[in-house]
Enzyme design. Structure first.
Site, PDB file in Angstrom:
ATOM      1  N   HIS A 226       0.804  -1.224   0.000  1.00  0.00           N
ATOM      2  CA  HIS A 226       0.000   0.000   0.000  1.00  0.00           C
ATOM      3  C   HIS A 226       0.841   1.279   0.000  1.00  0.00           C
ATOM      4  O   HIS A 226       0.519   2.249   0.691  1.00  0.00           O
ATOM      5  CB  HIS A 226      -0.960   0.001   1.188  1.00  0.00           C
TER       6      HIS A 226
ATOM      7  N   GLU B  64     -11.483  -3.969  -2.476  1.00  0.00           N
ATOM      8  CA  GLU B  64     -10.629  -2.902  -2.990  1.00  0.00           C
ATOM      9  C   GLU B  64     -10.497  -3.038  -4.508  1.00  0.00           C
ATOM     10  O   GLU B  64      -9.829  -3.946  -4.997  1.00  0.00           O
ATOM     11  CB  GLU B  64      -9.250  -2.975  -2.335  1.00  0.00           C
TER      12      GLU B  64
ATOM     13  N   HIS C 221      -9.596   1.671   1.097  1.00  0.00           N
ATOM     14  CA  HIS C 221      -9.460   0.501   1.974  1.00  0.00           C
ATOM     15  C   HIS C 221     -10.506   0.484   3.092  1.00  0.00           C
ATOM     16  O   HIS C 221     -10.201   0.146   4.230  1.00  0.00           O
ATOM     17  CB  HIS C 221      -8.052   0.481   2.581  1.00  0.00           C
TER      18      HIS C 221
END
Length: 380
Positions: free
Chosen positions: A134, A346, A208
């Protein structure tokens, strides 16, 4: 003028004033509202923006572009916050769960934090074992975004801006990012992502949010029914990096082509479920990359009747079943989060795409504009 006619005119005028007043009140209620949420150690103020439209209520932090609260009604019209999160800034700063965060530069994992672009090797921040996750240790989820509220016709929303400088977390190029959250008059939550760069780089932006349609802090999501329009998924190695295979879901616990309870097969002994301690996999959407968002997922909570439908133009969606929630985190309701108390969907390009030539490319070059849209539609 006779009395009856005068009464009619006066009544009509009163109705007109009342209607105008109601219209003004409705317009005012749709205006984004900003309030102080907390202050970082360096003195930077973090604000929370509140939006309401079409029965949906959304609260977003300037820190991390985080969805701090998402309230939608159940079959009886009762609102509940269906997103996991915290009631204070300190827990977001200390946290590693990415609750509600805007993710960048690169959503999901890149193997060993390395990739080669145009013959040049790049080493990224490593924050998930030996991999980059991420965007690295200080991804977009930890940055303070510039936020502007707006109304556009019947819609209300926020523009969020962040500029990631060349070399940040090891990524090449200065990336100028704009993310727009819109609540439509129907209560849909739309996310539009845009980015430009001055050097070739890789980009994979997503959100998220952890969902529990029964309400945050109400318990597990294993009885939620999920449908995914995906006949394949990307199996992973022990580090949750895709192996490169596009495996068929047919005959496996990964088959959600028809509505199925999330928990029905989650304890199956399938090696992929054992490795990830549940679902934490990219599903290859049947539609592929599309010019416009198309419906790819439906989530339903049988208790409340709440439903979530997701449309995207992206080729993949990461289904994560909250496997690493361990009871040590206290949410906005004051209740702890345990394994399976929320799930993520996601929308994305595939994990580790920069190192997988067969996966859709995530390369962005100068003169190009990265654009992608995901739409969340709520119902009962």
């Amino acid at each position: 003028m006779d009395m009856s006619r005068r009464t009619v005119i006066a009544g009509a005028a009163a109705v007109g004033v009342a209607a105008a007043t109601a219209g003004t009140a409705r317009a005012a209620s749709r205006q984004p509202v900003r309030e102080l949420f907390g202050t970082l150690a360096d003195g930077t103020k973090v604000h929370r923006w509140s939006l309401e439209n079409g029965g949906t209520r959304l609260k977003v932090l300037s820190y991390g572009g985080i969805v701090q609260s998402l309230e939608i009604p159940d079959r009886h019209g009762r609102h509940a916050n269906v997103s996991l999160g915290y009631d204070n800034l300190a827990d977001y700063v200390a946290g590693t769960t990415f609750f509600g965060a805007t993710i960048g530069r690169y959503g999901n994992r890149i193997a060993k934090g390395r990739f080669t672009l145009d013959g040049k090797a790049h080493q990224l921040s490593v924050n998930d074992g030996e991999n980059s996750l991420h965007g690295g240790a200080r991804g977009f989820d930890t940055r303070v975004w510039d936020v502007e509220g707006f109304t556009a016709g019947p819609d209300v929303g926020l523009h969020l801006y962040y500029t990631s400088v060349d070399g940040e977390m090891g990524y090449p190029g200065t990336l100028r990012t704009k993310v727009t959250f819109t609540l439509t008059r129907h209560g849909d939550w739309r996310i539009d992502y845009e980015a430009t760069t001055d050097r070739p780089t890789v980009v994979n932006l997503t959100n998220h949010t952890y969902y529990n349609l029964a309400g945050e802090g109400s318990g597990g999501i294993h009885d939620h029914e999920l449908t995914l329009r995906a006949a394949r998924y990307t199996p992973t190695d022990a580090g949750l990096i895709p192996t490169g295979e596009l495996a068929r879901v047919a005959g496996t616990p990964f088959d959600f082509r028809r509505a199925k309870a999330v928990g029905r097969d989650i304890r199956d002994g399938h090696p992929q479920l054992v490795t990830a301690k549940g679902f934490d996999h990219n599903f290859v959407l049947d539609k592929g990359v599309t010019a416009r968002p198309e419906h790819i997922a439906t989530l339903r909570d049988p208790r409340s009747g709440r439903t979530l439908k997701i449309a995207t133009d992206q080729p993949g969606v990461q289904f994560y079943s909250g496997n690493f929630l361990d009871g040590s985190l206290v949410g906005t309701s004051g209740r702890t989060y345990r394994q399976g108390d929320g799930l993520c969907l996601e929308t994305q390009h595939f994990p580790d795409s920069p190192n997988q030539p067969s996966f859709p490319s995530t390369v962005l070059r100068p003169g190009q504009t990265y654009r992608t849209t995901t739409i969340h539609t709520f119902g009962v």
